[in-house]
Design a protein around this motif. Structure first.
Motif, PDB file in Angstrom:
ATOM      1  N   GLY A  54       0.784  -1.226   0.000  1.00  0.00           N
ATOM      2  CA  GLY A  54       0.000   0.000   0.000  1.00  0.00           C
ATOM      3  C   GLY A  54       0.815   1.274   0.000  1.00  0.00           C
ATOM      4  N   GLN A  55       2.127   1.175  -0.213  1.00  0.00           N
ATOM      5  CA  GLN A  55       2.972   2.370  -0.226  1.00  0.00           C
ATOM      6  C   GLN A  55       2.770   3.200  -1.491  1.00  0.00           C
ATOM      7  OE1 GLN A  55       6.457  -0.316   1.351  1.00  0.00           O
ATOM      8  NE2 GLN A  55       7.163   1.792   1.399  1.00  0.00           N
ATOM      9  N   ILE A  56       2.429   2.527  -2.585  1.00  0.00           N
ATOM     10  CA  ILE A  56       2.098   3.233  -3.820  1.00  0.00           C
ATOM     11  C   ILE A  56       0.862   2.580  -4.423  1.00  0.00           C
ATOM     12  CG2 ILE A  56       4.443   4.010  -4.344  1.00  0.00           C
ATOM     13  CD1 ILE A  56       4.743   1.726  -6.284  1.00  0.00           C
ATOM     14  N   GLN A  57       0.160   3.311  -5.261  1.00  0.00           N
ATOM     15  CA  GLN A  57      -1.071   2.826  -5.875  1.00  0.00           C
ATOM     16  C   GLN A  57      -0.843   2.553  -7.362  1.00  0.00           C
ATOM     17  OE1 GLN A  57      -3.846   2.170  -4.035  1.00  0.00           O
ATOM     18  NE2 GLN A  57      -2.507   2.734  -2.327  1.00  0.00           N
ATOM     19  N   PRO A  58      -1.499   1.516  -7.897  1.00  0.00           N
ATOM     20  CA  PRO A  58      -1.348   1.238  -9.326  1.00  0.00           C
ATOM     21  C   PRO A  58      -2.030   2.296 -10.182  1.00  0.00           C
ATOM     22  CG  PRO A  58      -2.994  -0.221  -8.349  1.00  0.00           C
ATOM     23  CD  PRO A  58      -2.356   0.529  -7.214  1.00  0.00           C
ATOM     24  N   THR A  59      -1.512   2.488 -11.383  1.00  0.00           N
ATOM     25  CA  THR A  59      -2.138   3.368 -12.361  1.00  0.00           C
ATOM     26  C   THR A  59      -3.329   2.677 -13.010  1.00  0.00           C
ATOM     27  OG1 THR A  59       0.040   4.331 -12.815  1.00  0.00           O
ATOM     28  CG2 THR A  59      -1.705   4.802 -14.403  1.00  0.00           C
ATOM     29  N   ASP A  60      -3.187   1.376 -13.176  1.00  0.00           N
ATOM     30  CA  ASP A  60      -4.251   0.599 -13.820  1.00  0.00           C
ATOM     31  C   ASP A  60      -4.123  -0.856 -13.389  1.00  0.00           C
ATOM     32  OD1 ASP A  60      -6.446   0.096 -15.349  1.00  0.00           O
ATOM     33  OD2 ASP A  60      -5.449   0.320 -17.291  1.00  0.00           O
ATOM     34  N   GLY A  61      -5.162  -1.651 -13.662  1.00  0.00           N
ATOM     35  CA  GLY A  61      -5.143  -3.069 -13.330  1.00  0.00           C
ATOM     36  C   GLY A  61      -5.811  -3.350 -11.995  1.00  0.00           C
ATOM     37  N   GLN A  62      -5.777  -4.626 -11.622  1.00  0.00           N
ATOM     38  CA  GLN A  62      -6.466  -5.053 -10.407  1.00  0.00           C
ATOM     39  C   GLN A  62      -5.518  -5.846  -9.508  1.00  0.00           C
ATOM     40  OE1 GLN A  62     -10.151  -7.089 -11.181  1.00  0.00           O
ATOM     41  NE2 GLN A  62     -10.502  -7.615  -9.035  1.00  0.00           N
ATOM     42  N   LEU A  63      -5.663  -5.641  -8.204  1.00  0.00           N
ATOM     43  CA  LEU A  63      -4.858  -6.347  -7.214  1.00  0.00           C
ATOM     44  C   LEU A  63      -5.769  -6.920  -6.140  1.00  0.00           C
ATOM     45  CD1 LEU A  63      -2.027  -7.047  -6.082  1.00  0.00           C
ATOM     46  CD2 LEU A  63      -2.047  -4.846  -4.903  1.00  0.00           C
ATOM     47  N   ASN A  64      -5.615  -8.205  -5.871  1.00  0.00           N
ATOM     48  CA  ASN A  64      -6.343  -8.871  -4.792  1.00  0.00           C
ATOM     49  C   ASN A  64      -5.352  -9.380  -3.753  1.00  0.00           C
ATOM     50  OD1 ASN A  64      -8.514  -8.462  -6.435  1.00  0.00           O
ATOM     51  ND2 ASN A  64      -8.957 -10.620  -6.826  1.00  0.00           N
ATOM     52  N   LEU A  65      -5.621  -9.101  -2.497  1.00  0.00           N
ATOM     53  CA  LEU A  65      -4.786  -9.583  -1.388  1.00  0.00           C
ATOM     54  C   LEU A  65      -5.666 -10.334  -0.398  1.00  0.00           C
ATOM     55  CD1 LEU A  65      -2.588  -6.456  -0.508  1.00  0.00           C
ATOM     56  CD2 LEU A  65      -1.866  -8.495  -1.734  1.00  0.00           C
ATOM     57  N   LEU A  66      -5.343 -11.614  -0.182  1.00  0.00           N
ATOM     58  CA  LEU A  66      -6.077 -12.402   0.811  1.00  0.00           C
ATOM     59  C   LEU A  66      -7.589 -12.242   0.640  1.00  0.00           C
ATOM     60  CD1 LEU A  66      -3.742 -11.545   3.809  1.00  0.00           C
ATOM     61  CD2 LEU A  66      -3.957 -13.794   2.750  1.00  0.00           C
ATOM     62  N   ASP A  67      -8.034 -12.344  -0.606  1.00  0.00           N
ATOM     63  CA  ASP A  67      -9.448 -12.267  -0.990  1.00  0.00           C
ATOM     64  C   ASP A  67     -10.025 -10.843  -0.943  1.00  0.00           C
ATOM     65  OD1 ASP A  67      -9.633 -15.010  -1.484  1.00  0.00           O
ATOM     66  OD2 ASP A  67     -10.082 -15.443   0.614  1.00  0.00           O
ATOM     67  N   ALA A  68      -9.226  -9.859  -0.561  1.00  0.00           N
ATOM     68  CA  ALA A  68      -9.699  -8.471  -0.532  1.00  0.00           C
ATOM     69  C   ALA A  68      -9.426  -7.812  -1.884  1.00  0.00           C
ATOM     70  CB  ALA A  68      -9.003  -7.692   0.574  1.00  0.00           C
ATOM     71  N   GLN A  69     -10.372  -6.997  -2.347  1.00  0.00           N
ATOM     72  CA  GLN A  69     -10.228  -6.351  -3.644  1.00  0.00           C
ATOM     73  C   GLN A  69     -10.222  -4.828  -3.562  1.00  0.00           C
ATOM     74  OE1 GLN A  69     -12.804  -7.912  -6.714  1.00  0.00           O
ATOM     75  NE2 GLN A  69     -12.843  -9.960  -5.796  1.00  0.00           N
ATOM     76  N   SER A  70     -11.112  -4.259  -2.781  1.00  0.00           N
ATOM     77  CA  SER A  70     -11.149  -2.797  -2.684  1.00  0.00           C
ATOM     78  C   SER A  70      -9.992  -2.320  -1.816  1.00  0.00           C
ATOM     79  CB  SER A  70     -12.471  -2.342  -2.067  1.00  0.00           C
ATOM     80  OG  SER A  70     -12.520  -2.664  -0.684  1.00  0.00           O
ATOM     81  N   GLU A  71      -9.615  -1.056  -1.975  1.00  0.00           N
ATOM     82  CA  GLU A  71      -8.505  -0.507  -1.204  1.00  0.00           C
ATOM     83  C   GLU A  71      -8.816  -0.532   0.287  1.00  0.00           C
ATOM     84  OE1 GLU A  71      -4.712   0.558  -0.743  1.00  0.00           O
ATOM     85  OE2 GLU A  71      -5.688   0.003  -2.626  1.00  0.00           O
ATOM     86  N   THR A  72     -10.072  -0.287   0.653  1.00  0.00           N
ATOM     87  CA  THR A  72     -10.462  -0.330   2.075  1.00  0.00           C
ATOM     88  C   THR A  72     -10.279  -1.726   2.642  1.00  0.00           C
ATOM     89  OG1 THR A  72     -12.080   1.429   1.728  1.00  0.00           O
ATOM     90  CG2 THR A  72     -12.346   0.073   3.704  1.00  0.00           C
ATOM     91  N   GLU A  73     -10.726  -2.734   1.894  1.00  0.00           N
ATOM     92  CA  GLU A  73     -10.568  -4.128   2.338  1.00  0.00           C
ATOM     93  C   GLU A  73      -9.099  -4.516   2.427  1.00  0.00           C
ATOM     94  OE1 GLU A  73     -12.814  -6.007  -0.754  1.00  0.00           O
ATOM     95  OE2 GLU A  73     -14.578  -6.308   0.534  1.00  0.00           O
ATOM     96  N   MET A  74      -8.318  -4.080   1.421  1.00  0.00           N
ATOM     97  CA  MET A  74      -6.900  -4.444   1.410  1.00  0.00           C
ATOM     98  C   MET A  74      -6.151  -3.786   2.564  1.00  0.00           C
ATOM     99  SD  MET A  74      -5.608  -4.929  -2.521  1.00  0.00           S
ATOM    100  CE  MET A  74      -6.253  -3.428  -3.211  1.00  0.00           C
ATOM    101  N   HIS A  76      -7.283  -3.320   5.405  1.00  0.00           N
ATOM    102  CA  HIS A  76      -7.620  -4.125   6.588  1.00  0.00           C
ATOM    103  C   HIS A  76      -6.793  -5.409   6.621  1.00  0.00           C
ATOM    104  CE1 HIS A  76     -10.025  -5.750   9.846  1.00  0.00           C
ATOM    105  NE2 HIS A  76     -10.192  -6.865   9.137  1.00  0.00           N
ATOM    106  N   VAL A  77      -6.713  -6.127   5.487  1.00  0.00           N
ATOM    107  CA  VAL A  77      -5.994  -7.416   5.480  1.00  0.00           C
ATOM    108  C   VAL A  77      -4.475  -7.225   5.508  1.00  0.00           C
ATOM    109  CG1 VAL A  77      -7.874  -8.598   4.297  1.00  0.00           C
ATOM    110  CG2 VAL A  77      -5.973  -7.670   2.951  1.00  0.00           C
ATOM    111  N   ARG A  78      -4.003  -6.016   5.213  1.00  0.00           N
ATOM    112  CA  ARG A  78      -2.555  -5.781   5.260  1.00  0.00           C
ATOM    113  C   ARG A  78      -1.993  -5.948   6.675  1.00  0.00           C
ATOM    114  NH1 ARG A  78      -3.425  -1.563   0.867  1.00  0.00           N
ATOM    115  NH2 ARG A  78      -2.428  -2.511  -0.968  1.00  0.00           N
ATOM    116  N   ARG A  79      -2.880  -5.988   7.681  1.00  0.00           N
ATOM    117  CA  ARG A  79      -2.437  -6.298   9.042  1.00  0.00           C
ATOM    118  C   ARG A  79      -1.888  -7.720   9.127  1.00  0.00           C
ATOM    119  NH1 ARG A  79      -7.940  -4.097  12.024  1.00  0.00           N
ATOM    120  NH2 ARG A  79      -7.833  -1.932  11.261  1.00  0.00           N
ATOM    121  N   LYS A  80      -2.271  -8.550   8.152  1.00  0.00           N
ATOM    122  CA  LYS A  80      -1.816  -9.942   8.130  1.00  0.00           C
ATOM    123  C   LYS A  80      -0.546 -10.110   7.300  1.00  0.00           C
ATOM    124  CE  LYS A  80      -6.607 -11.605   8.373  1.00  0.00           C
ATOM    125  NZ  LYS A  80      -7.665 -12.402   7.689  1.00  0.00           N
ATOM    126  N   ILE A  81       0.011  -8.979   6.866  1.00  0.00           N
ATOM    127  CA  ILE A  81       1.216  -9.005   6.031  1.00  0.00           C
ATOM    128  C   ILE A  81       2.378  -8.358   6.780  1.00  0.00           C
ATOM    129  CG2 ILE A  81       2.279  -8.128   3.903  1.00  0.00           C
ATOM    130  CD1 ILE A  81      -0.469  -8.268   2.599  1.00  0.00           C
TER     131      ILE A  81
END
Length: 312
Positions: A54-74, A76-81
């Motif tokens: 989450g230090q930088i944001q993509p210009t385009d494309g999609q990123l899923n982390l631990l089943d999270a897709q939206s930036e708000t969800e991600m 939250h799950v970044r606590r597990k990283i």
């Protein structure tokens, strides 16, 4: 049972004005992988890892982390990283233990036992009173890992964790990563330019070059491709190649520049090698050199990005 995907990048792109740091990158990391991200300096490795944290944001494309897709969800799950992307700032005059305690409070991690547990996992518990300024580079790297582990993460993201270490320090970090993966089933995403060392830990690889993902491959499949090969330099490569097929029924070869021929999957036995030298001599082709070689991870990557590797 379907394997859980912990990182999924689809067409991920990052642009800085006219510079494209990542170009439509697709990467998949599954639960329990040790994923080696391979690439030269400037290939886009650190850019990708910073997107994951989450230090930088993509210009385009999609990123899923631990089943999270939206930036708000991600977020939250970044606590597990847990991550080490740049060297953490530790206080030189504070002890190992007090440095970690400072970060524990700052990050809101409950319970002082979190510090003890993290230090135990990286083998620093017995020297917890030692000042940071007195630590070797290897111990500093282990302290950085302790910091990343303090929140008991499911995923570890490590950017060049063995950079600058001596051989004993590299072995220490390697064994620690393997232990965390095998005993705690922590998924590890690790970038490194020390490709020989990645071969000792990675279960999967992603090859990046100039912001593009060239290939994803399992260590098992890579091992199959990293075979022995015979490299010959002759005076007439085209004639020799034709004779290879006609006389020795050999089709698993490639002709490179400079009258160089690579013959794959050759067994290193004298009777086998003599067939190839005799083929040149009996047909009036000058044999300038003949060497047995092995494709290692570095050879494979260099061939991949230079475009001379052929699918077999």
């Amino acid at each position: 049972m379907r394997e859980k995907i912990v990182v999924k990048a689809m067409n991920l792109t990052k642009k800085y004005k006219q510079v494209v740091a990542l170009n439509q990158v697709d990467i998949t990391v599954k639960k329990g992988d040790i994923y080696g991200l391979v690439g030269n300096n400037g290939a886009g490795k650190t850019t990708f890892l910073k997107m994951l944290t989450g230090q930088i944001q993509p210009t385009d494309g999609q990123l899923n982390l631990l089943d999270a897709q939206s930036e708000t969800e991600m977020n939250h799950v970044r606590r597990k990283i847990g991550a080490i992307i740049e060297t953490p700032s530790f206080y030189p005059n504070l002890s190992i233990e007090k440095n970690l305690e400072y970060y524990r409070i700052q990050r809101g991690i409950p319970g002082k036992k979190a510090v003890t547990k993290a230090l135990e996992e990286v083998g620093l518990l017995e020297v917890k009173k030692r000042k940071y300024s007195a630590l070797s580079l290897g111990m500093k790297q282990r302290l950085g890992l302790a910091l990343a582990l303090m929140g008991e993460p499911e995923v570890l993201i490590l950017d060049e964790p063995i950079n600058g270490l001596d051989p004993s320090g590299i072995i220490e970090i390697r064994n620690l990563l393997l232990k965390l993966n095998r005993e705690k089933y922590i998924t590890i995403l690790i970038s490194s330019h020390i490709l020989m060392e990645l071969e000792n830990v990675a279960s999967h690889y992603g090859f990046l070059d100039k912001g593009k993902i060239k290939e994803e491959i399992s260590a098992e499949k890579l091992k199959e491709k990293c075979t022995n090969y015979l490299e010959l330099k002759v005076t007439d490569a085209e004639k020799y190649a034709a004779l290879l097929e006609l006389k020795l029924n050999c089709k698993d070869y490639k002709v490179l520049s400079g009258n160089c021929i690579q013959i794959m999957n050759v067994k290193d036995r004298e009777e086998n090698l003599s067939d190839y030298s005799a083929l040149a001599i009996k047909n009036d082709i000058g044999l300038l050199s003949m060497d047995m070689r092995k494709i290692d991870l570095e050879n494979y990557y260099m061939n991949l990005i230079s475009g001379i590797r052929e699918e077999r």
